[in-house]
Design an enzyme around this catalytic site. Structure first.
Site, mmCIF file in Angstrom:
data_model
loop_
_atom_site.group_PDB
_atom_site.id
_atom_site.type_symbol
_atom_site.label_atom_id
_atom_site.label_comp_id
_atom_site.label_asym_id
_atom_site.label_seq_id
_atom_site.Cartn_x
_atom_site.Cartn_y
_atom_site.Cartn_z
ATOM 1 N N SER A 22 -9.709 -0.012 7.576
ATOM 2 C CA SER A 22 -9.071 0.166 6.270
ATOM 3 C C SER A 22 -8.618 -1.134 5.622
ATOM 4 O O SER A 22 -8.409 -1.173 4.411
ATOM 5 C CB SER A 22 -7.872 1.108 6.384
ATOM 6 O OG SER A 22 -8.301 2.434 6.484
ATOM 7 N N LYS A 77 0.834 -1.197 0.000
ATOM 8 C CA LYS A 77 0.000 0.000 0.000
ATOM 9 C C LYS A 77 0.873 1.253 0.000
ATOM 10 O O LYS A 77 1.871 1.324 0.725
ATOM 11 C CB LYS A 77 -0.911 -0.009 1.233
ATOM 12 C CG LYS A 77 -1.909 1.145 1.299
ATOM 13 C CD LYS A 77 -2.821 0.973 2.510
ATOM 14 C CE LYS A 77 -3.827 2.106 2.617
ATOM 15 N NZ LYS A 77 -4.732 1.918 3.786
ATOM 16 N N SER A 129 -9.404 2.464 3.517
ATOM 17 C CA SER A 129 -8.488 3.187 2.645
ATOM 18 C C SER A 129 -7.562 2.277 1.845
ATOM 19 O O SER A 129 -6.813 2.746 0.980
ATOM 20 C CB SER A 129 -7.636 4.157 3.477
ATOM 21 O OG SER A 129 -6.806 3.454 4.391
#
Length: 492
Positions: free
Chosen positions: A179, A80, A155
């Site tokens: 997330s 990520k 996210s």
């Protein structure tokens, strides 16, 4: 090619070690899948193709010499884009970091590299990991591979989309409000939120480089994958104390005793009052329970007595504000004005919606934070942790929904979400079932359990006791054998 790109990471690693397939072949398959699908998904925002090719070639040459880099030798993975990666662009989807190239890996990234993994690229996040959709000002919006008109969640948006679509076999993400878990649920993949402070967050953004370390509670680092085995493998690699972050305790991973599902005590619920979930999620939860009952599992509908979920959400918001707002350069007065305007717009003409937003603490009562208030919030958090841990002593795991809704259509941040035709506040719809376990720090596994009538994935949280991740993963694996497994989206 399709077989390779949907093969779990631990199996790819074994195949590479056995030399039934080369690291170069595995990498080429994933690069081809990325070339074919990433344009429409925008899941991977930075591709490190040239360096990955060099490393894959070196991995094969090393094996030919009898050298083994580690358990993930030659396996391409993604990270990520909120974790620092040495020599590779790291933006966190934040414009001031559009050309930031770190000199050092985040601790968790370094540990995966040490195990032999090859960083294929970075996955597209919500800006500063702060939204339930994959939207930022640097890269195109992330789309859900099950339906491009829907969000993959956030996210860890690009993470979940990439895993579901076969662009990557393993991805590293974070979770401070769901997330990891909400995108896994929206995209039909697996994830683990470890116990609070099990994994070092050193090299994680936010905090924005140059800012003091503020986020010391509730933030965890964990994997997204297509199997429980990969979650277990990744946790074993990234967990443990870190000299860069001395408050990570040297607590060894637990060693669970083998148990059958029938010997376990399992609790379940399909609702945290007052947060009703979509009927499709309730039906899927009931189907899971029926399947477990038919196999002789002892399972009981339950919710912790006296645990106030609405109050937990309010406290969660307080603690987040005391930390997140200072993890990046912000103008508090401007933030307060923006929130107030957005609040009026989101709830215009809807008194019930306004009361729900007030209930979950979206109104900025915290715009005048004090040190005393911060310590009081932490003290209240301690009480919630103790209450949840005491309640879970009677159970081996607790099953519950991931969110009030399945994946929803793309929309402006903060716009209400419809759940069975009723408007629900944006952050509540996605976070009401995840935030309580950030507040209490309990480990959670998410597994896919089915789909809606229109083909959107449904996931389920499996909650365990603090510091008992390996036991939790073992139980989740047995439950997964009964209720389902990963399915890739049609067309991939």
């Amino acid at each position: 090619m399709s077989d390779l790109v949907f093969t779990p990471a631990h199996e790819l690693a074994q195949m590479i070690r056995d030399r039934t397939v080369s690291s170069v072949e595995v990498l080429d398959a994933h690069l081809a899948q990325i070339a074919k699908h990433n344009t429409k998904l925008s899941a991977i925002c930075t591709l490190d193709e040239e360096r990955a090719r060099q490393q894959a070639k070196q991995a094969d040459e090393a094996l030919a010499r009898g050298e083994n880099w580690g358990i993930l030798h030659g396996v391409p993975i993604t990270i990520k884009d909120i974790f620092e990666t040495a020599g590779l662009l790291t933006t966190a989807g934040y414009k001031p970091l559009n050309d930031y190239i770190p000199k050092q890996d985040a601790t968790a990234v370094a540990r995966l590299r040490t195990a032999g993994a090859i960083i294929l690229g970075k996955t597209n996040p919500a800006e500063l990991a702060s939204d339930y959709q994959g939207i930022n000002d640097l890269f195109p919006r992330v789309n859900n591979p099950w339906n491009l008109n829907y969000t993959p969640g956030g996210s860890s948006s690009g993470n979940a989309a990439a895993i579901a679509a076969g662009l990557s076999p393993l991805d590293l993400g974070d979770d401070i409000a769901g997330s990891l878990r909400q995108p896994a649920h929206f995209c039909g993949v697996f994830t683990l939120k470890p116990t609070d402070r099990r994994v070092s967050t050193a090299g994680h953004i936010p905090e924005v480089p140059g800012m003091p370390r503020c986020i010391r509670q509730m933030l965890t680092v964990g994997p997204l994958a297509r199997s429980i085995e990969d979650l277990r493998l990744c946790l074993q690699l990234i967990a443990g104390p870190d000299l860069r972050q001395p408050d990570i305790p040297p607590v060894a991973l637990d060693t669970p005793a083998p148990q059958s599902l029938q010997a376990l005590r399992i609790a379940w619920t399909d609702e945290f009052p007052p947060f009703r979930v979509a009927s499709s999620i309730r039906l899927a939860m009931h189907a899971v329970v029926n399947s477990l009952v038919q196999t002789g599992v002892h399972i009981k509908q339950w919710i912790p007595t006296g645990f106030d979920f609405a109050a937990a959400l309010q406290l969660y918001n307080d603690v987040v504000v005391y930390t997140m707002l200072y993890a990046q350069p912000v103008d508090l007065d401007a933030v307060g004005k923006t929130i107030s305007v957005m609040f009026r717009e989101w709830t215009q003409g809807d008194k019930e919606l306004r009361s729900l937003y007030t209930l979950t603490g979206v109104l900025p009562k915290f715009l005048n934070p004090t040190l005393k208030g911060y310590f009081q919030a932490l003290q209240q958090r301690d009480r919630f942790i103790a209450q949840m841990e005491q309640a879970l002593l009677q159970w081996d795991v607790w099953l519950c929904p991931v969110a009030m809704t399945t994946a929803f259509t793309h929309r402006p941040k903060g716009e209400a979400v419809e759940v069975d035709g009723k408007k629900v506040p944006y952050f509540m719809a996605s976070g009401a079932y995840t935030m309580p376990f950030n507040l209490t720090g309990h480990p959670v596994v998410v597994i896919p359990i089915g789909q809606t009538l229109d083909g959107l994935p449904i996931g389920m949280q499996i909650v365990g006791k603090r510091w008992r991740e390996m036991e939790l993963l073992a139980i989740a694996q047995e439950i997964n054998k009964v209720v389902g497994s990963f399915q890739h989206p049609p067309g991939y």
